[in-house]
Structures are given as C-alpha cells and as structure tokens.
Design a protein around this motif. Structure first.
Motif, PDB file in Angstrom:
ATOM      1  N   VAL A 120      28.633  34.030  34.395  1.00 20.35           N
ATOM      2  CA  VAL A 120      29.404  35.231  34.716  1.00 20.35           C
ATOM      3  C   VAL A 120      29.334  35.512  36.078  1.00 20.35           C
ATOM      4  O   VAL A 120      30.206  35.885  36.815  1.00 20.35           O
ATOM      5  N   LEU A 121      28.071  35.477  36.608  1.00 20.04           N
ATOM      6  CA  LEU A 121      27.865  35.968  38.188  1.00 20.04           C
ATOM      7  C   LEU A 121      28.545  35.451  39.260  1.00 20.04           C
ATOM      8  O   LEU A 121      29.250  36.127  39.964  1.00 20.04           O
ATOM      9  N   PRO A 122      28.808  34.084  39.310  1.00 26.08           N
ATOM     10  CA  PRO A 122      29.578  33.720  40.280  1.00 26.08           C
ATOM     11  C   PRO A 122      30.985  33.440  39.870  1.00 26.08           C
ATOM     12  O   PRO A 122      31.893  33.948  40.864  1.00 26.08           O
ATOM     13  N   LEU A 123      31.383  33.880  38.617  1.00 29.65           N
ATOM     14  CA  LEU A 123      32.832  34.102  38.244  1.00 29.65           C
ATOM     15  C   LEU A 123      33.312  35.476  38.422  1.00 29.65           C
ATOM     16  O   LEU A 123      34.610  35.517  38.842  1.00 29.65           O
ATOM     17  N   TYR A 124      32.546  36.360  38.214  1.00 34.11           N
ATOM     18  CA  TYR A 124      33.076  37.735  38.437  1.00 34.11           C
ATOM     19  C   TYR A 124      33.479  38.152  39.755  1.00 34.11           C
ATOM     20  O   TYR A 124      34.704  38.744  39.839  1.00 34.11           O
ATOM     21  N   PRO A 125      32.934  37.932  40.912  1.00 34.77           N
ATOM     22  CA  PRO A 125      33.671  38.147  42.174  1.00 34.77           C
ATOM     23  C   PRO A 125      34.850  37.538  42.544  1.00 34.77           C
ATOM     24  O   PRO A 125      35.943  37.967  43.127  1.00 34.77           O
ATOM     25  N   PHE A 126      35.273  36.261  42.052  1.00 33.04           N
ATOM     26  CA  PHE A 126      36.373  35.395  42.493  1.00 33.04           C
ATOM     27  C   PHE A 126      37.592  36.122  41.363  1.00 33.04           C
ATOM     28  O   PHE A 126      38.659  36.320  41.788  1.00 33.04           O
ATOM     29  N   MET A 127      37.202  36.377  40.236  1.00 35.81           N
ATOM     30  CA  MET A 127      38.095  36.991  39.343  1.00 35.81           C
ATOM     31  C   MET A 127      38.397  38.262  39.696  1.00 35.81           C
ATOM     32  O   MET A 127      39.727  38.789  39.374  1.00 35.81           O
ATOM     33  N   ILE A 128      37.637  39.026  40.143  1.00 41.83           N
ATOM     34  CA  ILE A 128      37.664  40.439  40.706  1.00 41.83           C
ATOM     35  C   ILE A 128      38.843  40.491  41.887  1.00 41.83           C
ATOM     36  O   ILE A 128      39.738  41.335  41.874  1.00 41.83           O
ATOM     37  N   ILE A 129      38.675  39.321  42.676  1.00 46.83           N
ATOM     38  CA  ILE A 129      39.881  39.405  43.808  1.00 46.83           C
ATOM     39  C   ILE A 129      41.164  39.223  43.236  1.00 46.83           C
ATOM     40  O   ILE A 129      42.230  39.920  43.498  1.00 46.83           O
ATOM     41  N   VAL A 130      41.322  38.025  42.337  1.00 42.06           N
ATOM     42  CA  VAL A 130      42.672  37.781  41.594  1.00 42.06           C
ATOM     43  C   VAL A 130      43.202  38.986  40.807  1.00 42.06           C
ATOM     44  O   VAL A 130      44.261  39.571  40.759  1.00 42.06           O
ATOM     45  N   ILE A 131      42.557  39.780  39.989  1.00 48.40           N
ATOM     46  CA  ILE A 131      42.906  40.980  39.236  1.00 48.40           C
ATOM     47  C   ILE A 131      43.132  41.988  39.999  1.00 48.40           C
ATOM     48  O   ILE A 131      44.214  42.879  40.049  1.00 48.40           O
ATOM     49  N   GLY A 132      42.200  42.186  40.996  1.00 48.32           N
ATOM     50  CA  GLY A 132      42.560  43.316  41.927  1.00 48.32           C
ATOM     51  C   GLY A 132      43.976  43.019  42.631  1.00 48.32           C
ATOM     52  O   GLY A 132      44.764  44.008  42.864  1.00 48.32           O
ATOM     53  N   TRP A 133      44.444  41.923  42.984  1.00 50.09           N
ATOM     54  CA  TRP A 133      45.366  41.556  43.842  1.00 50.09           C
ATOM     55  C   TRP A 133      46.669  41.772  42.866  1.00 50.09           C
ATOM     56  O   TRP A 133      47.564  42.285  43.085  1.00 50.09           O
ATOM     57  N   LEU A 134      46.414  41.396  41.561  1.00 48.82           N
ATOM     58  CA  LEU A 134      47.515  41.448  40.521  1.00 48.82           C
ATOM     59  C   LEU A 134      47.752  43.023  40.378  1.00 48.82           C
ATOM     60  O   LEU A 134      48.857  43.595  39.941  1.00 48.82           O
ATOM     61  N   PHE A 135      46.751  43.892  40.580  1.00 44.70           N
ATOM     62  CA  PHE A 135      47.030  45.472  40.528  1.00 44.70           C
ATOM     63  C   PHE A 135      47.070  46.037  41.828  1.00 44.70           C
ATOM     64  O   PHE A 135      47.108  47.350  41.934  1.00 44.70           O
ATOM     65  N   GLY A 136      47.444  45.170  42.668  1.00 42.82           N
ATOM     66  CA  GLY A 136      47.746  45.894  44.354  1.00 42.82           C
ATOM     67  C   GLY A 136      46.627  46.384  44.923  1.00 42.82           C
ATOM     68  O   GLY A 136      46.746  47.369  45.635  1.00 42.82           O
ATOM     69  N   GLN A 137      45.220  45.988  44.374  1.00 46.19           N
ATOM     70  CA  GLN A 137      44.219  46.710  45.147  1.00 46.19           C
ATOM     71  C   GLN A 137      43.366  45.487  46.067  1.00 46.19           C
ATOM     72  O   GLN A 137      42.026  45.629  45.692  1.00 46.19           O
ATOM     73  N   TYR A 138      44.032  44.501  46.318  1.00 46.50           N
ATOM     74  CA  TYR A 138      43.412  43.603  47.144  1.00 46.50           C
ATOM     75  C   TYR A 138      42.628  43.910  48.414  1.00 46.50           C
ATOM     76  O   TYR A 138      41.409  43.373  48.617  1.00 46.50           O
ATOM     77  N   GLN A 139      43.095  44.940  49.000  1.00 43.61           N
ATOM     78  CA  GLN A 139      42.303  45.360  50.263  1.00 43.61           C
ATOM     79  C   GLN A 139      41.064  45.821  49.667  1.00 43.61           C
ATOM     80  O   GLN A 139      39.994  46.005  50.568  1.00 43.61           O
ATOM     81  N   PHE A 140      40.803  46.716  48.597  1.00 44.02           N
ATOM     82  CA  PHE A 140      39.730  47.112  48.077  1.00 44.02           C
ATOM     83  C   PHE A 140      38.731  46.159  47.676  1.00 44.02           C
ATOM     84  O   PHE A 140      37.658  46.175  48.002  1.00 44.02           O
ATOM     85  N   PHE A 141      39.280  45.166  46.848  1.00 43.01           N
ATOM     86  CA  PHE A 141      38.290  44.339  46.121  1.00 43.01           C
ATOM     87  C   PHE A 141      37.782  43.125  46.917  1.00 43.01           C
ATOM     88  O   PHE A 141      36.849  42.510  46.566  1.00 43.01           O
ATOM     89  N   PHE A 142      38.571  42.795  48.036  1.00 47.26           N
ATOM     90  CA  PHE A 142      38.249  41.575  48.830  1.00 47.26           C
ATOM     91  C   PHE A 142      36.742  41.832  49.534  1.00 47.26           C
ATOM     92  O   PHE A 142      35.881  41.107  49.239  1.00 47.26           O
TER      93      PHE A 142
END
Length: 103
Positions: free
Chosen positions: A61-83
């Motif tokens: 989970v630990l290495p998967l979580y940050p990569f997924m948060i970028i993708v899901i954040g991008w899908l919700f229009g929050q890429y600038q916050f989550f990157f």
C-alpha cells in the motif's frame, strides 16, 4: 475547518469536500488493489501469519498510495493540490528519486 483551508491554501468549502472525497477513495482503493495483488500471489489471511499478512499488505500500500492519489486527484480536478503532497510522501518513504528535481 478554516485553519485547515488556510494551511492547505484552499479557498472554498467545495474544494475541501472534493479533497476529502479523494483521500477516502484513494485509501480504500489502494488497500483493495494491494489485497487483490496478495490474493493473486496466493497470500491470504488463512494461509499466512496474520501479522505477516498485514506487514506485506502495508508494504504494498505505501508505494501505491502516492501514485494513485495523483491519478485520482487529477480525475477530480485537484492535481495541483495532490502532486506536491505525493512528492513529499514519496520522499518520506525513500522513493523521492521518482520525482527528482531538475537543476
């Protein structure tokens, strides 16, 4: 909530709700995907020591979580916050070389 919005540099309550939704979806989805990979490898709670199972799950989970948060954040229009959040998290777990800063 106003302190949290100020700390994160957020201006609207809607954006705060979207960020909370992204965190919720990402946490659940990354745990499910990691459990799916464990199942594919034949590692289950029934055939493995329960502590070892959860340690392996956490390692996935630990290495998967940050990569997924970028993708899901991008899908919700929050890429600038989550990157930046994901970059900081990857540095914290020793994978900061993935987003190495260019000089």
């Amino acid at each position: 909530m106003s302190k949290l919005k100020e700390r994160w540099g957020i201006t609207s309550n809607f954006q705060l709700v979207v960020i909370f939704v992204v965190f919720a979806i990402n946490g659940s989805l990354s745990a499910r995907i990691s459990a799916f990979f464990l199942d594919l490898l034949g590692i289950t709670k029934e055939n493995t020591n329960i502590f070892l199972y959860y340690i392996i799950l956490l390692v996935l989970v630990l290495p998967l979580y940050p990569f997924m948060i970028i993708v899901i954040g991008w899908l919700f229009g929050q890429y600038q916050f989550f990157f930046p959040f994901a970059k900081k998290m990857l540095r914290g777990i020793g994978l900061g070389f993935v987003f190495k800063e260019k000089k």
